[in-house]
Design a protein around this motif. Structure first.
Motif, PDB file in Angstrom:
ATOM      1  N   ILE A 311       0.854  -1.193   0.000  1.00 35.11           N
ATOM      2  CA  ILE A 311       0.000   0.000   0.000  1.00 35.11           C
ATOM      3  C   ILE A 311       0.885   1.237   0.000  1.00 35.11           C
ATOM      4  O   ILE A 311       1.860   1.310   0.751  1.00 35.11           O
ATOM      5  CB  ILE A 311      -0.926   0.036   1.222  1.00 35.11           C
ATOM      6  N   GLU A 312       0.553   2.217  -0.838  1.00 40.46           N
ATOM      7  CA  GLU A 312       1.202   3.531  -0.804  1.00 40.46           C
ATOM      8  C   GLU A 312       0.269   4.506  -0.097  1.00 40.46           C
ATOM      9  O   GLU A 312      -0.912   4.611  -0.443  1.00 40.46           O
ATOM     10  CB  GLU A 312       1.487   4.047  -2.219  1.00 40.46           C
ATOM     11  N   GLY A 313       0.810   5.212   0.890  1.00 34.03           N
ATOM     12  CA  GLY A 313       0.006   6.181   1.628  1.00 34.03           C
ATOM     13  C   GLY A 313       0.757   7.481   1.832  1.00 34.03           C
ATOM     14  O   GLY A 313       1.987   7.531   1.725  1.00 34.03           O
ATOM     15  N   ASN A 314       0.021   8.543   2.109  1.00 30.49           N
ATOM     16  CA  ASN A 314       0.605   9.856   2.365  1.00 30.49           C
ATOM     17  C   ASN A 314       0.342  10.225   3.824  1.00 30.49           C
ATOM     18  O   ASN A 314      -0.793  10.537   4.186  1.00 30.49           O
ATOM     19  CB  ASN A 314      -0.018  10.900   1.427  1.00 30.49           C
ATOM     20  N   PRO A 315       1.369  10.159   4.689  1.00 25.28           N
ATOM     21  CA  PRO A 315       1.158  10.453   6.109  1.00 25.28           C
ATOM     22  C   PRO A 315       0.779  11.900   6.370  1.00 25.28           C
ATOM     23  O   PRO A 315       0.137  12.203   7.378  1.00 25.28           O
ATOM     24  CB  PRO A 315       2.510  10.108   6.741  1.00 25.28           C
ATOM     25  N   LEU A 316       1.169  12.801   5.477  1.00 32.67           N
ATOM     26  CA  LEU A 316       0.846  14.212   5.679  1.00 32.67           C
ATOM     27  C   LEU A 316      -0.618  14.497   5.372  1.00 32.67           C
ATOM     28  O   LEU A 316      -1.257  15.322   6.024  1.00 32.67           O
ATOM     29  CB  LEU A 316       1.757  15.093   4.816  1.00 32.67           C
ATOM     30  N   ASP A 318      -2.778  11.969   5.405  1.00 32.33           N
ATOM     31  CA  ASP A 318      -3.467  10.912   6.151  1.00 32.33           C
ATOM     32  C   ASP A 318      -4.420  10.128   5.248  1.00 32.33           C
ATOM     33  O   ASP A 318      -5.574   9.890   5.598  1.00 32.33           O
ATOM     34  CB  ASP A 318      -4.228  11.507   7.348  1.00 32.33           C
ATOM     35  N   ILE A 319      -3.918   9.729   4.074  1.00 29.16           N
ATOM     36  CA  ILE A 319      -4.723   8.911   3.158  1.00 29.16           C
ATOM     37  C   ILE A 319      -3.849   7.806   2.570  1.00 29.16           C
ATOM     38  O   ILE A 319      -2.620   7.896   2.562  1.00 29.16           O
ATOM     39  CB  ILE A 319      -5.322   9.737   1.993  1.00 29.16           C
ATOM     40  N   ASP A 320      -4.515   6.757   2.079  1.00 27.83           N
ATOM     41  CA  ASP A 320      -3.865   5.747   1.249  1.00 27.83           C
ATOM     42  C   ASP A 320      -4.342   5.955  -0.179  1.00 27.83           C
ATOM     43  O   ASP A 320      -5.541   6.149  -0.410  1.00 27.83           O
ATOM     44  CB  ASP A 320      -4.214   4.352   1.747  1.00 27.83           C
ATOM     45  N   TYR A 321      -3.424   5.918  -1.130  1.00 24.60           N
ATOM     46  CA  TYR A 321      -3.798   6.271  -2.496  1.00 24.60           C
ATOM     47  C   TYR A 321      -3.511   5.186  -3.535  1.00 24.60           C
ATOM     48  O   TYR A 321      -3.889   5.316  -4.690  1.00 24.60           O
ATOM     49  CB  TYR A 321      -3.124   7.580  -2.932  1.00 24.60           C
ATOM     50  N   LEU A 322      -2.857   4.087  -3.127  1.00 16.52           N
ATOM     51  CA  LEU A 322      -2.561   3.042  -4.106  1.00 16.52           C
ATOM     52  C   LEU A 322      -2.400   1.688  -3.422  1.00 16.52           C
ATOM     53  O   LEU A 322      -1.645   1.555  -2.450  1.00 16.52           O
ATOM     54  CB  LEU A 322      -1.276   3.388  -4.874  1.00 16.52           C
ATOM     55  N   PHE A 323      -3.162   0.698  -3.899  1.00 14.78           N
ATOM     56  CA  PHE A 323      -2.993  -0.692  -3.517  1.00 14.78           C
ATOM     57  C   PHE A 323      -2.386  -1.417  -4.708  1.00 14.78           C
ATOM     58  O   PHE A 323      -2.934  -1.356  -5.814  1.00 14.78           O
ATOM     59  CB  PHE A 323      -4.342  -1.357  -3.214  1.00 14.78           C
ATOM     60  N   GLY A 324      -1.267  -2.115  -4.494  1.00 13.87           N
ATOM     61  CA  GLY A 324      -0.653  -2.883  -5.573  1.00 13.87           C
ATOM     62  C   GLY A 324      -0.503  -4.334  -5.191  1.00 13.87           C
ATOM     63  O   GLY A 324      -0.160  -4.647  -4.040  1.00 13.87           O
ATOM     64  N   ILE A 325      -0.772  -5.247  -6.126  1.00 13.76           N
ATOM     65  CA  ILE A 325      -0.667  -6.681  -5.873  1.00 13.76           C
ATOM     66  C   ILE A 325       0.021  -7.356  -7.057  1.00 13.76           C
ATOM     67  O   ILE A 325      -0.411  -7.183  -8.201  1.00 13.76           O
ATOM     68  CB  ILE A 325      -2.055  -7.341  -5.672  1.00 13.76           C
ATOM     69  N   TRP A 326       1.096  -8.092  -6.778  1.00  9.09           N
ATOM     70  CA  TRP A 326       1.692  -8.959  -7.785  1.00  9.09           C
ATOM     71  C   TRP A 326       1.084 -10.335  -7.578  1.00  9.09           C
ATOM     72  O   TRP A 326       1.181 -10.921  -6.505  1.00  9.09           O
ATOM     73  CB  TRP A 326       3.206  -9.002  -7.665  1.00  9.09           C
ATOM     74  N   VAL A 327       0.424 -10.853  -8.612  1.00 15.54           N
ATOM     75  CA  VAL A 327      -0.314 -12.117  -8.524  1.00 15.54           C
ATOM     76  C   VAL A 327       0.516 -13.222  -9.170  1.00 15.54           C
ATOM     77  O   VAL A 327       0.920 -13.121 -10.329  1.00 15.54           O
ATOM     78  CB  VAL A 327      -1.684 -12.015  -9.232  1.00 15.54           C
ATOM     79  N   TYR A 383       1.419 -11.983   0.938  1.00 18.65           N
ATOM     80  CA  TYR A 383       2.690 -11.608   1.541  1.00 18.65           C
ATOM     81  C   TYR A 383       2.876 -10.085   1.470  1.00 18.65           C
ATOM     82  O   TYR A 383       2.673  -9.473   0.426  1.00 18.65           O
ATOM     83  CB  TYR A 383       3.847 -12.302   0.829  1.00 18.65           C
ATOM     84  N   HIS A 384       3.235  -9.512   2.593  1.00 24.61           N
ATOM     85  CA  HIS A 384       3.541  -8.076   2.650  1.00 24.61           C
ATOM     86  C   HIS A 384       4.766  -7.902   3.523  1.00 24.61           C
ATOM     87  O   HIS A 384       5.243  -8.877   4.142  1.00 24.61           O
ATOM     88  CB  HIS A 384       2.349  -7.287   3.208  1.00 24.61           C
ATOM     89  N   TYR A 385       5.291  -6.705   3.599  1.00 32.05           N
ATOM     90  CA  TYR A 385       6.490  -6.473   4.395  1.00 32.05           C
ATOM     91  C   TYR A 385       6.241  -5.354   5.393  1.00 32.05           C
ATOM     92  O   TYR A 385       5.909  -4.235   5.008  1.00 32.05           O
ATOM     93  CB  TYR A 385       7.702  -6.136   3.519  1.00 32.05           C
ATOM     94  N   ALA A 386       6.372  -5.665   6.690  1.00 34.25           N
ATOM     95  CA  ALA A 386       6.138  -4.755   7.817  1.00 34.25           C
ATOM     96  C   ALA A 386       4.641  -4.603   8.076  1.00 34.25           C
ATOM     97  O   ALA A 386       3.813  -5.184   7.378  1.00 34.25           O
ATOM     98  CB  ALA A 386       6.827  -3.408   7.602  1.00 34.25           C
ATOM     99  N   ASN A 387       4.306  -3.807   9.069  1.00 31.67           N
ATOM    100  CA  ASN A 387       2.950  -3.811   9.627  1.00 31.67           C
ATOM    101  C   ASN A 387       1.995  -2.835   8.946  1.00 31.67           C
ATOM    102  O   ASN A 387       0.804  -2.819   9.261  1.00 31.67           O
ATOM    103  CB  ASN A 387       3.037  -3.478  11.122  1.00 31.67           C
ATOM    104  N   TYR A 388       2.490  -2.019   8.036  1.00 31.72           N
ATOM    105  CA  TYR A 388       1.667  -0.945   7.470  1.00 31.72           C
ATOM    106  C   TYR A 388       0.392  -1.489   6.827  1.00 31.72           C
ATOM    107  O   TYR A 388      -0.709  -0.976   7.053  1.00 31.72           O
ATOM    108  CB  TYR A 388       2.480  -0.150   6.448  1.00 31.72           C
ATOM    109  N   HIS A 392      -3.415  -0.610   8.067  1.00 30.58           N
ATOM    110  CA  HIS A 392      -4.236   0.267   7.233  1.00 30.58           C
ATOM    111  C   HIS A 392      -5.427  -0.456   6.618  1.00 30.58           C
ATOM    112  O   HIS A 392      -6.451   0.182   6.342  1.00 30.58           O
ATOM    113  CB  HIS A 392      -3.362   0.953   6.184  1.00 30.58           C
ATOM    114  N   ILE A 393      -5.325  -1.754   6.417  1.00 29.82           N
ATOM    115  CA  ILE A 393      -6.500  -2.526   6.019  1.00 29.82           C
ATOM    116  C   ILE A 393      -7.558  -2.433   7.127  1.00 29.82           C
ATOM    117  O   ILE A 393      -8.755  -2.231   6.873  1.00 29.82           O
ATOM    118  CB  ILE A 393      -6.118  -4.001   5.752  1.00 29.82           C
ATOM    119  N   ARG A 394      -7.109  -2.578   8.357  1.00 26.43           N
ATOM    120  CA  ARG A 394      -8.028  -2.479   9.495  1.00 26.43           C
ATOM    121  C   ARG A 394      -8.629  -1.079   9.591  1.00 26.43           C
ATOM    122  O   ARG A 394      -9.828  -0.910   9.833  1.00 26.43           O
ATOM    123  CB  ARG A 394      -7.271  -2.828  10.780  1.00 26.43           C
ATOM    124  N   LYS A 395      -7.804  -0.081   9.375  1.00 27.02           N
ATOM    125  CA  LYS A 395      -8.267   1.305   9.458  1.00 27.02           C
ATOM    126  C   LYS A 395      -9.313   1.610   8.382  1.00 27.02           C
ATOM    127  O   LYS A 395     -10.360   2.218   8.667  1.00 27.02           O
ATOM    128  CB  LYS A 395      -7.066   2.241   9.304  1.00 27.02           C
TER     129      LYS A 395
END
Length: 511
Positions: A311-316, A318-327, A383-388, A392-395
């Motif tokens: 997930i790509e997000g902008n902390p400033l 406070d939004i997420d703007y891109l979900f990417g998945i390699w299938v 599979y993802h890397y780190a807790n982000y 953010h899925i939960r959020k």
């Protein structure tokens, strides 16, 4: 009066500003190198860090359009200070971009609050005084914001002979968040100011090599110095507070740490015995420049259908703007959406993405993502890397609603960072997806040389400002590279675990 200093008397004084708080929090050596380092070795500050330093500037311009204020337009700081002080003396209701300063013990304390707001209450000026208001892009008041507001209030206390009781932050939703500083809050800011002043007087801070310090324009210089001295700060995830205690015990280098009898050391705050044992292995891996497999390898769940998620997000903003998945594991492309998919001839996998081209499209992006996962089978691995991603899925679920298939997706999430840290010790200073995937062990290359989450945030802001579609393409390419790198990391760690499980724990094995 004492505080209305003529320009000539302040020219040669050291100046402390809120920017120093940001620099010190990022990397204490930043301040020292700026004053005493070889300036030819200083790199440019990244676009993302500049955004962090100027947090709220775009939001600020939008907010003040609806206010009745008096702006201090003088660029010269002394002229701006005198203009601000004059407005305060006259009881101007709201001052925008004012400059306040005091001289204390040979140091000039200076700041430019976004707003100075008049309040009832006795002061040097009369039956009114001023309180600082900051305009920020975040949703909440952060510790750095509190230090900034406390700093302004301490200056105001001396200028107007009255300490503001209530300060505030205008957040990204244009909501005023009240901040009431305690005596303890002010003491923390005073202590931090004094720590910074000690550095400004020439006392060089000890080495700190953290992920946050990468944002300093002096990071490479600091890293080279730490490498040359084999400093203990090179060890991954050693808290700076525990580093201070280790150095006090004579453990100052990687070699000292490797030779230390961990079980004989006294209790060290912020470093458990397990943490120190791992740190010792980390120091050994760095010295030997090789991987040290751990005795107990974790399980790595795996299904035929594998999704590599980022997930790509902008902390400033406070939004997420891109979900990417390699299938991977869908040779018939059963789960390829009609739009927002990249299929490559000759490749087993394909890329799926969901994009919010503007911040107000975050919800529609989320809904499109939910529609896509609804067609997936029950058995697959994510599979993802780190807790982000997990956080953010939960959020977003809480914010916009979820589904039964989202619950399945969440239950299938596997954090590769945890798997990596339970599998082996790498001879690396950091364990981010970029550091691991770019290392010689995996050797993955991003399309953009300066690839990083911060650059993606900067690009997104540029896209919003210009509407340039090529910038949007850069963002999507960067995210695709992230998920491809996640697949490469998974493949490497999967092989490493298989070797460990077979009992071949030879250090430096060729995978």
């Amino acid at each position: 009066m004492k505080n209305a200093l003529p320009k000539s008397s302040t020219d040669s004084l050291p100046i402390l500003t809120p920017t120093h708080f940001f620099q010190y929090e990022t990397h204490p050596l930043w301040i020292w190198y700026d004053l005493f380092g070889d300036q030819s070795k200083k790199e440019e500050i990244s676009e993302f860090v500049l955004k962090l330093m100027d947090e709220g500037i775009i939001h600020e311009k939008t907010f003040i359009e609806g206010l009745d204020y008096t702006e201090v337009k003088a660029e010269n700081t002394e002229e701006a200070f005198h203009a601000t002080f004059d407005l305060m003396m006259r009881g101007t209701p709201l001052i925008y971009q004012g400059c306040i300063q005091i001289e204390r013990e040979g140091t000039l304390y200076r700041g430019r609050p976004d707003l100075l707001e008049i309040r009832e209450g006795t002061s040097h000026f009369g039956n009114w005084h001023y309180a600082p208001i900051e305009i920020k892009s975040s949703s909440e008041i952060k510790p750095l914001h509190k230090h900034q507001l406390n700093f302004y209030s301490l200056i105001l206390e001396e200028l107007q002979r009255a300490l503001p009781q209530e300060m505030g932050v205008i957040n990204r939703h244009q909501t005023r968040l009240q901040y009431l500083a305690s005596t303890e809050d002010y003491e923390k800011t005073k202590m931090l100011s004094e720590e910074i002043l000690v550095v400004m007087r020439g006392n060089k801070p000890p080495s700190t090599i953290t992920s946050k310090s990468k944002n300093s324009p002096w990071f490479k210089v600091a890293l080279r110095e730490a490498e040359d001295s084999r400093d203990v700060s090179l060890v991954y995830k050693l808290d700076n507070r525990s580093l201070k205690n280790l150095r006090g015990m004579g453990i100052k280098t990687l070699d000292d740490l490797v030779c230390a009898k961990i079980d004989r050391l006294p209790k060290i705050p912020y470093a458990s015995a397990d943490r120190l044992q791992r740190a010792q292995l980390q120091a050994k891996a760095l010295i030997q420049d090789t991987i040290i497999p751990l005795e107990t390898s974790p399980e790595l769940p795996s299904h035929r259908l594998k999704l590599y998620f980022d997930i790509e997000g902008n902390p400033l903003l406070d939004i997420d703007y891109l979900f990417g998945i390699w299938v991977s594991g869908d040779p018939d492309q059963l789960y390829t959406p009609k739009n927002n998919a990249r299929v490559y001839e000759g490749e087993e996998g394909y890329f799926v993405y969901f994009l919010a081209e503007h911040p107000n499209e975050e919800e529609s992006m989320w809904k499109a993502f939910l529609e896509w996962i609804a067609v997936l089978p029950n058995e697959y691995s994510v599979y993802h890397y780190a807790n982000y991603e997990k956080v953010h899925i939960r959020k977003l679920n809480d914010q916009y609603g979820g589904s039964e298939t989202l619950e399945i997706f969440q239950s299938n999430l596997i954090d590769l960072q945890k798997v990596v840290e339970q599998s082996a010790i790498f001879p690396l200073y950091f364990y981010s997806i970029k550091d691991l995937a770019k290392s010689r062990f995996i050797n993955f290359k991003w399309r953009h040389q300066k690839a990083g989450g911060g650059l993606s945030v900067f690009w997104y802001d540029q896209w919003l400002a210009t509407g340039d579609k090529t910038i949007l393409e850069d963002i999507i390419n960067y995210n695709e590279d992230d998920v491809r790198a996640t697949e490469k990391l998974y493949t490497y760690i999967f092989k490493l675990i298989k070797v460990n499980t077979r009992g071949n724990r030879k250090v430096g094995i060729n995978l």
